[in-house]
Design an enzyme around this catalytic site. Structure first.
Site, PDB file in Angstrom:
ATOM      1  N   HIS A  53      -3.121   6.015   4.730  1.00  0.00           N
ATOM      2  CA  HIS A  53      -1.702   6.258   4.980  1.00  0.00           C
ATOM      3  C   HIS A  53      -1.348   7.635   4.405  1.00  0.00           C
ATOM      4  O   HIS A  53      -1.840   8.015   3.331  1.00  0.00           O
ATOM      5  CB  HIS A  53      -0.829   5.221   4.258  1.00  0.00           C
ATOM      6  CG  HIS A  53      -0.935   3.825   4.812  1.00  0.00           C
ATOM      7  ND1 HIS A  53      -1.674   3.478   5.922  1.00  0.00           N
ATOM      8  CD2 HIS A  53      -0.353   2.668   4.382  1.00  0.00           C
ATOM      9  CE1 HIS A  53      -1.556   2.180   6.159  1.00  0.00           C
ATOM     10  NE2 HIS A  53      -0.764   1.664   5.232  1.00  0.00           N
TER      11      HIS A  53
ATOM     12  N   CYS B 159       0.815  -1.229   0.000  1.00  0.00           N
ATOM     13  CA  CYS B 159       0.000   0.000   0.000  1.00  0.00           C
ATOM     14  C   CYS B 159       0.849   1.280   0.000  1.00  0.00           C
ATOM     15  O   CYS B 159       0.539   2.240  -0.720  1.00  0.00           O
ATOM     16  CB  CYS B 159      -0.935   0.000   1.209  1.00  0.00           C
ATOM     17  SG  CYS B 159      -0.155  -0.567   2.722  1.00  0.00           S
TER      18      CYS B 159
HETATM   19  P1  NAP Z   1      -6.836  -9.514   8.480  1.00  0.00           P
HETATM   20  O1  NAP Z   1      -7.897  -8.502   8.697  1.00  0.00           O
HETATM   21  O2  NAP Z   1      -6.095 -10.034   9.646  1.00  0.00           O
HETATM   22  O3  NAP Z   1      -7.471 -10.756   7.663  1.00  0.00           O
HETATM   23  C1  NAP Z   1      -6.739 -11.904   7.364  1.00  0.00           C
HETATM   24  C2  NAP Z   1      -7.545 -12.786   6.415  1.00  0.00           C
HETATM   25  O4  NAP Z   1      -6.752 -13.907   6.026  1.00  0.00           O
HETATM   26  C3  NAP Z   1      -8.807 -13.349   7.061  1.00  0.00           C
HETATM   27  O5  NAP Z   1      -9.796 -13.515   6.082  1.00  0.00           O
HETATM   28  C4  NAP Z   1      -8.319 -14.707   7.552  1.00  0.00           C
HETATM   29  O6  NAP Z   1      -9.356 -15.653   7.728  1.00  0.00           O
HETATM   30  C5  NAP Z   1      -7.453 -15.109   6.385  1.00  0.00           C
HETATM   31  N1  NAP Z   1      -6.505 -16.154   6.744  1.00  0.00           N
HETATM   32  C6  NAP Z   1      -5.514 -16.076   7.654  1.00  0.00           C
HETATM   33  N2  NAP Z   1      -4.859 -17.259   7.717  1.00  0.00           N
HETATM   34  C7  NAP Z   1      -5.465 -18.072   6.823  1.00  0.00           C
HETATM   35  C8  NAP Z   1      -5.265 -19.426   6.415  1.00  0.00           C
HETATM   36  N3  NAP Z   1      -4.296 -20.176   6.938  1.00  0.00           N
HETATM   37  N4  NAP Z   1      -6.079 -19.952   5.466  1.00  0.00           N
HETATM   38  C9  NAP Z   1      -7.063 -19.197   4.934  1.00  0.00           C
HETATM   39  N5  NAP Z   1      -7.306 -17.909   5.268  1.00  0.00           N
HETATM   40  C10 NAP Z   1      -6.508 -17.365   6.209  1.00  0.00           C
HETATM   41  O7  NAP Z   1      -5.722  -8.974   7.493  1.00  0.00           O
HETATM   42  P2  NAP Z   1      -5.862  -7.969   6.244  1.00  0.00           P
HETATM   43  O8  NAP Z   1      -5.540  -6.616   6.673  1.00  0.00           O
HETATM   44  O9  NAP Z   1      -7.142  -8.218   5.526  1.00  0.00           O
HETATM   45  O10 NAP Z   1      -4.633  -8.450   5.360  1.00  0.00           O
HETATM   46  C11 NAP Z   1      -4.588  -9.724   4.783  1.00  0.00           C
HETATM   47  C12 NAP Z   1      -3.336  -9.827   3.930  1.00  0.00           C
HETATM   48  O11 NAP Z   1      -3.455  -8.918   2.834  1.00  0.00           O
HETATM   49  C13 NAP Z   1      -2.037  -9.409   4.645  1.00  0.00           C
HETATM   50  O12 NAP Z   1      -1.481 -10.458   5.370  1.00  0.00           O
HETATM   51  C14 NAP Z   1      -1.184  -8.958   3.502  1.00  0.00           C
HETATM   52  O13 NAP Z   1      -0.518 -10.057   2.918  1.00  0.00           O
HETATM   53  C15 NAP Z   1      -2.193  -8.389   2.531  1.00  0.00           C
HETATM   54  N6  NAP Z   1      -2.244  -6.924   2.667  1.00  0.00           N
HETATM   55  C16 NAP Z   1      -1.716  -6.222   1.693  1.00  0.00           C
HETATM   56  C17 NAP Z   1      -1.711  -4.863   1.764  1.00  0.00           C
HETATM   57  C18 NAP Z   1      -1.058  -4.081   0.701  1.00  0.00           C
HETATM   58  O14 NAP Z   1      -0.265  -3.274   1.057  1.00  0.00           O
HETATM   59  N7  NAP Z   1      -1.390  -4.285  -0.548  1.00  0.00           N
HETATM   60  C19 NAP Z   1      -2.257  -4.188   2.830  1.00  0.00           C
HETATM   61  C20 NAP Z   1      -2.814  -4.934   3.838  1.00  0.00           C
HETATM   62  C21 NAP Z   1      -2.795  -6.315   3.734  1.00  0.00           C
HETATM   63  P3  NAP Z   1     -10.073 -15.812   9.171  1.00  0.00           P
HETATM   64  O15 NAP Z   1     -10.984 -14.639   9.334  1.00  0.00           O
HETATM   65  O16 NAP Z   1     -10.808 -17.098   9.014  1.00  0.00           O
HETATM   66  O17 NAP Z   1      -8.987 -15.849  10.193  1.00  0.00           O
HETATM   67  O1  3JN Z   2       1.356  -2.280   7.458  1.00  0.00           O
HETATM   68  C1  3JN Z   2       0.752  -1.768   6.514  1.00  0.00           C
HETATM   69  O2  3JN Z   2       0.305  -0.623   6.577  1.00  0.00           O
HETATM   70  C2  3JN Z   2       0.593  -2.525   5.259  1.00  0.00           C
HETATM   71  C3  3JN Z   2       0.720  -3.971   5.503  1.00  0.00           C
HETATM   72  C4  3JN Z   2       0.921  -4.832   4.565  1.00  0.00           C
HETATM   73  C5  3JN Z   2       1.155  -6.228   4.868  1.00  0.00           C
HETATM   74  C6  3JN Z   2       0.725  -6.764   6.075  1.00  0.00           C
HETATM   75  C7  3JN Z   2       1.009  -8.084   6.384  1.00  0.00           C
HETATM   76  C8  3JN Z   2       1.716  -8.874   5.513  1.00  0.00           C
HETATM   77  C9  3JN Z   2       1.830  -7.030   3.950  1.00  0.00           C
HETATM   78  C10 3JN Z   2       2.185  -6.464   2.620  1.00  0.00           C
HETATM   79  O3  3JN Z   2       1.268  -6.268   1.834  1.00  0.00           O
HETATM   80  O4  3JN Z   2       3.341  -6.214   2.310  1.00  0.00           O
HETATM   81  C11 3JN Z   2       2.144  -8.334   4.298  1.00  0.00           C
HETATM   82  C12 3JN Z   2       2.920  -9.209   3.396  1.00  0.00           C
HETATM   83  O5  3JN Z   2       4.159  -9.190   3.492  1.00  0.00           O
HETATM   84  O6  3JN Z   2       2.306  -9.903   2.616  1.00  0.00           O
END
Ligand code: NAP
Ligand code: 3JN
Length: 337
Positions: free
Chosen positions: A245, A132
């Site tokens: 952000h 992000c």
């Molecule tokens: P979150 O609110 O903690 O949600 C995590 C999601 O992943 C929930 O749906 C969870 O399911 C699921 N999950 C976790 N472990 C799993 C497993 N072993 N098998 C299947 N599903 C699983 O986190 P979030 O903020 O949505 O972020 C999720 C991911 O998106 C991050 O870890 C990161 O890789 C990515 N992300 C990317 C950005 C970006 O910068 N582009 C920003 C934020 C996040 P349950 O509800 O069943 O636990």
């Molecule tokens: O911290 C933030 O503001 C963005 C977080 C992104 C994030 C959170 C957990 C795992 C990532 C990401 O998108 O880089 C990851 C990841 O490494 O997949």
């Protein structure tokens, strides 16, 4: 991918902060979804999520989840993407992955559609969604790079807690309340109290003294901009803001800068809005950017020490353009081909 009127779409991590935003954005933008499959961990199996006025049952993500799926949007963490994205590709899906698991893999496109939609292929495979903090920064940098070629960027981020998921948003809310009531706080998502505090620590520390979040900004910027000569010097900071952000960005170019041309190019760039009337106290604010699609850029000014340098303040909704919206835009670009 075969052109269709509507596509079989799966969201892995559908119950999370990003996954829920994906569902909302697929619906808002009327993405041609024939059927939506919501996947999460076994903990959520059987619960439901709203989509187009109905409740969709959440299923456990397994290797067999992807039969008949055309497009799989992943936001369930890097480990889950590493484990399950190859199975989805094997089943014939295009995977759009929000984690860092595949971003720097050679051959995996890392896409911000306004910048490098040309990198998207049509075959089953993985397309990576950048971090992000990188996305909103490169949205502001690209029009400047096209004008004056950027050499170096010094950036400090002010990242909201929603970037750490739903539990972190709950933790900030609870700590604010506990402190108001004169109670102590017990940090769990973060190593320190986040309420009324700033933590210069996002993701894990690496041996070089930078955090992984900071290294993502360096490496991903070069890949998206297709220019390995751009130097990025980041400090990433978590602040007690729920959504959006903000970034203070100092940009050094190869040539002297005409600020009016920069303003015009930023204003004309798709997905960017210039909010820059300091005389009227108008500049990008996290609370204004939350829920919006555009990256807001303001405080555009020359660096007083160098006519080849300028300063910017860049704000965007990290759950939307920083994650879910960018992923859906990649899917839109894919089906337009
Ligand atoms: P979150 O609110 O903690 O949600 C995590 C999601 O992943 C929930 O749906 C969870 O399911 C699921 N999950 C976790 N472990 C799993 C497993 N072993 N098998 C299947 N599903 C699983 O986190 P979030 O903020 O949505 O972020 C999720 C991911 O998106 C991050 O870890 C990161 O890789 C990515 N992300 C990317 C950005 C970006 O910068 N582009 C920003 C934020 C996040 P349950 O509800 O069943 O636990
Ligand atoms: O911290 C933030 O503001 C963005 C977080 C992104 C994030 C959170 C957990 C795992 C990532 C990401 O998108 O880089 C990851 C990841 O490494 O997949």
């Amino acid at each position: 991918m075969i052109k269709k009127d509507a596509y079989e779409v799966a969201v892995a991590g559908a119950t999370g902060a990003v996954g829920r935003a994906m569902l909302a954005i697929l619906e808002e933008r009327q993405f041609p979804v024939a059927n939506l499959t919501c996947l999460a961990s076994a903990r959520s199996a059987g619960s439901t999520l709203p989509f187009r006025g109905k409740e969709v049952e959440v299923r456990e993500l397994t290797r067999d989840s992807f039969k008949g799926i055309d497009i799989a949007l992943f936001s369930a963490g890097g480990g889950t993407s590493k484990e399950f994205a190859p199975a989805a590709v094997e089943a014939g899906c295009v995977v759009i992955d929000n984690s860092s698991a595949w971003r720097m893999e050679p051959g995996v496109p890392l896409v911000v559609p306004e910048i490098n939609a040309h990198a998207i292929g049509g075959e089953p495979g993985i397309i990576a969604n950048p971090n992000c903090s990188t996305i909103q920064m490169v949205m502001a940098l690209k029009p400047i790079h096209d004008l004056y070629k950027i050499r170096r960027v010094v950036v400090s981020t002010y990242q909201s807690v929603s970037g750490s998921g739903q539990k972190a948003m709950d933790e900030l809310g609870q700590q604010m309340q506990q402190l108001q009531e004169g109670k102590g706080v017990h940090p769990s998502v973060y190593p320190h109290q986040i309420a009324y505090n700033c933590l210069p620590h996002i993701d894990v520390f690496l041996e070089n003294g930078y955090t992984k979040e900071e290294m993502k900004m360096i490496n991903e910027t070069r890949k998206i901009m297709e220019d390995d000569s751009i130097d990025v010097s980041p400090t990433t900071v978590r602040v007690p803001v729920m959504i959006s952000h903000s970034e203070a960005v100092n940009v050094e170019c190869e040539q002297e800068i005409d600020l009016e041309r920069v303003r015009e190019s930023l204003a004309a760039f798709p997905g960017v809005v210039v909010v820059d009337s300091p005389g009227k106290n108008e500049y990008p604010l996290a609370i204004d950017a939350a829920g919006k699609d555009e990256v807001q850029v303001g405080r555009i000014r020359l660096d007083l020490g160098n006519p080849r340098c300028l300063n910017l303040w860049v704000v965007a909704d990290n759950l939307r353009k920083g994650a879910a919206l960018n992923a859906v835009q990649i899917a839109e670009a894919l089906v337009r081909r």
